[in-house]
Design an enzyme around this catalytic site. Structure first.
Site, PDB file in Angstrom:
ATOM      1  N   HIS A  11      44.764  28.091  81.229  1.00  0.00           N
ATOM      2  CA  HIS A  11      45.080  26.931  82.065  1.00  0.00           C
ATOM      3  C   HIS A  11      44.136  26.841  83.267  1.00  0.00           C
ATOM      4  O   HIS A  11      44.522  26.477  84.370  1.00  0.00           O
ATOM      5  CB  HIS A  11      46.540  26.984  82.550  1.00  0.00           C
ATOM      6  CG  HIS A  11      47.185  25.632  82.674  1.00  0.00           C
ATOM      7  ND1 HIS A  11      47.953  25.094  81.691  1.00  0.00           N
ATOM      8  CD2 HIS A  11      47.174  24.711  83.681  1.00  0.00           C
ATOM      9  CE1 HIS A  11      48.394  23.911  82.068  1.00  0.00           C
ATOM     10  NE2 HIS A  11      47.927  23.646  83.280  1.00  0.00           N
ATOM     11  N   TYR A  62      53.423  18.260  77.031  1.00  0.00           N
ATOM     12  CA  TYR A  62      54.316  19.383  77.329  1.00  0.00           C
ATOM     13  C   TYR A  62      55.661  19.111  76.651  1.00  0.00           C
ATOM     14  O   TYR A  62      56.110  17.963  76.602  1.00  0.00           O
ATOM     15  CB  TYR A  62      54.572  19.525  78.833  1.00  0.00           C
ATOM     16  CG  TYR A  62      53.359  19.824  79.675  1.00  0.00           C
ATOM     17  CD1 TYR A  62      52.823  21.109  79.711  1.00  0.00           C
ATOM     18  CD2 TYR A  62      52.770  18.835  80.460  1.00  0.00           C
ATOM     19  CE1 TYR A  62      51.711  21.391  80.497  1.00  0.00           C
ATOM     20  CE2 TYR A  62      51.666  19.111  81.243  1.00  0.00           C
ATOM     21  CZ  TYR A  62      51.144  20.387  81.258  1.00  0.00           C
ATOM     22  OH  TYR A  62      50.048  20.669  82.035  1.00  0.00           O
ATOM     23  N   LYS A  84      47.709  24.697  72.763  1.00  0.00           N
ATOM     24  CA  LYS A  84      46.805  25.010  73.865  1.00  0.00           C
ATOM     25  C   LYS A  84      47.458  26.014  74.806  1.00  0.00           C
ATOM     26  O   LYS A  84      48.571  25.802  75.280  1.00  0.00           O
ATOM     27  CB  LYS A  84      46.447  23.731  74.634  1.00  0.00           C
ATOM     28  CG  LYS A  84      45.467  23.930  75.782  1.00  0.00           C
ATOM     29  CD  LYS A  84      45.133  22.600  76.430  1.00  0.00           C
ATOM     30  CE  LYS A  84      44.155  22.758  77.579  1.00  0.00           C
ATOM     31  NZ  LYS A  84      44.719  23.508  78.710  1.00  0.00           N
TER      32      LYS A  84
END
Length: 384
Positions: A275, A128, A251
C-alpha cells in the site's frame, strides 16, 4: 515554468503547487515511513547486469494482460483523492493513460465518479470490501455498467494505518482543523483557482450518493473510519466473484502463502503491494517480496506489483524480479499535480524512453526477455 526531467522533478513541482495537507497525504506513509523508504531504496539498489555487442536496434515494449494488448507493461495504479490534485484530476490522468495505450485504475476514494471517468476513457476499478455490503454491490454494478476492464480488490486495509503526516497536516485527528487547511489553500492560489473554483462541482466522487454533494474531506475520512471491515476473509472474495465476471485481481499481497491462497481461490491475478508504505510500517519492500510471490504463483496467474517506481529502470527491475506488469502510484500523481494531463503523458514517455535504454544495455529486445538473468546476483538472490 520549470521543466521536469524525471519523476523526482515532478515531486518537487507537486510540492510547490499543492496545498500542504494534500501533498502530505499523497507523499506520506505510515508511522516512521520505514517501508515507504525501503520501497524506493531497495528497488534502486537492484543491480542490473550490463551486456554489450548485441543487436538491440529494435525494441518492443508491448505486452498482453487480461486478454488485451498494452503499449507498455505499465499501468496507472489507484491513488486516493487524485481528483483533487488537478482539475477533474482522474479524468485527465485517464485520458493520458488511454492515449499512451496503458490502463488507468480509479480508486474507490476518488474525487471523480466512476461514471465521469468512463465517459472520458477506459478504466479499471479498485474496490474495498467494506461493512456496508450494499455499497460494495452497488459499486460492482457501477463498474460493470462502466465496462471496467478489471476489478482490483485491495485487501491490505482491514484497519487504517497510522499516518503521522496526515495528523500534523490537519487531515486526521484533532490537532488542526479546517481553518489550518483553508490557510494552506490560500497559500496555493494557482491550485485554488484551477481546482477549487474551476473544478466544481467538487464532491466525494463515488461516495456522493452516501455522503451528499456538499460533503467535505472530513466526511470522507469519517466514512472510511466507520466502514473499513476487519472481518473480511476469502469467503468474501468468493461472494464478490459471484457478482463480477471480469478479471479479478487481489491487491496487497506480500506473503507467498497468501499468493498461493489467491491461486486456490481462482482469482485472475495478484498485486504485490504494501500500500505504498501507508499501512504496516516495517514490512519488506515490494521489490524484496516480489520474487518469492512470483515463485509461489509459478506462472498460474499474472503477478502485478507496485511500490517505489520512480523510473523506467525501476519498471525493468520489477519485471526482472518476477512481475508481469507494473503499476505506478505516486509517480503519475506527482505529475498530475504539477502539470495535469500533460504531466502524466510526459511521465509515461519518460518511462518508455528509460525502459528502452535499460533494455538495450541489458540486451533485451522484448518484455518476455526480461528475467532474473539480467540481474547481478549474490548466490540465488538479486543484489540489493
Amino acid at each position: 515554468m520549470k521543466q521536469a526531467a524525471s519523476i523526482g522533478d515532478y515531486r518537487a513541482l507537486a510540492k510547490a503547487r499543492l496545498p500542504h495537507f494534500l501533498f502530505e497525504y499523497l507523499d506520506g506513509g505510515s508511522y516512521d515511513e520505514v517501508t515507504l523508504r525501503r520501497n524506493v531504496e531497495d528497488l534502486q539498489n537492484v543491480a542490473l547486469k550490463q551486456r554489450v555487442l548485441r543487436d538491440v536496434s529494435s525494441i518492443d515494449l508491448s505486452t498482453k494482460l487480461f486478454g488485451k494488448s498494452w503499449q507498455l507493461p505499465v499501468g496507472l495504479g489507484p491513488v486516493g483523492l487524485s481528483g483533487l490534485y488537478a482539475r477533474r484530476g482522474e479524468v485527465q490522468a485517464a485520458r493520458a493513460a488511454a492515449a499512451a495505450g496503458v490502463p488507468f485504475t480509479l480508486s474507490t476514494l476518488s474525487g471523480c465518479s466512476i461514471e465521469e471517468i468512463a465517459r472520458a476513457a477506459p478504466l479499471w476499478f479498485q474496490l474495498y470490501i467494506v461493512k456496508d455490503r450494499g455499497f460494495v454491490s452497488d459499486m460492482i454494478a457501477r463498474a460493470k455498467a462502466a465496462n471496467c476492464g478489471a476489478l482490483l480488490l485491495t485487501v491490505d486495509l482491514p484497519v487504517a494505518g497510522t499516518r503521522y503526516r496526515d495528523f500534523r497536516a490537519g487531515i486526521s485527528g484533532s490537532m488542526r482543523g479546517p481553518g489550518a487547511r483553508a490557510w494552506q489553500v490560500a497559500q496555493r492560489p494557482d491550485w485554488a483557482w484551477d481546482v477549487a473554483v474551476r473544478g466544481r462541482p467538487m464532491t466525494m466522487g463515488n461516495l456522493e450518493k452516501l455522503l451528499g454533494s456538499n460533503a467535505v474531506l472530513a466526511d470522507l475520512m469519517n466514512w472510511v473510519g466507520r466502514n473499513f471491515d476487519a472481518a473480511v476473509t476469502w469467503k468474501d472474495v468468493d461472494w464478490l466473484r459471484s457478482q463480477w465476471e471480469g478479471p479479478l485481481v487481489i491487491k496487497g499481497i506480500l506473503d507467498p502463502d497468501d499468493a498461493r491462497e489467491a491461486v486456490n481461490n481462482g482469482v485472475d491475478g495478484v498485486v504485490v503491494s504494501n500500500h505504498g508504505g501507508r499501512q504496516l510500517d516495517g514490512v519488506m519492500s515490494s521489490a524484496r517480496a516480489l520474487p518469492a510471490v512470483a515463485d509461489a504463483v509459478a506462472g498460474r496467474m499474472p503477478v502485478l506489483v507496485d511500490g517505489g517506481i520512480r523510473s523506467g529502470l525501476d519498471v525493468v527491475r520489477m519485471l526482472a524480479l518476477g512481475a508481469d506488469f507494473v503499476l505506478m502510484g505516486r509517480a503519475w500523481a506527482y505529475a498530475l499535480a504539477a502539470r495535469g494531463e500533460t504531466g502524466v503523458a510526459h511521465v509515461l514517455k519518460l518511462i518508455d524512453s528509460e525502459m528502452r535504454v535499460a533494455m538495450a544495455l541489458t540486451a533485451c529486445t522484448s518484455i518476455d526477455q526480461i528475467n532474473r538473468d539480467i540481474l547481478e546476483r549474490s548466490g540465488n538472490q538479486a543484489t540489493f
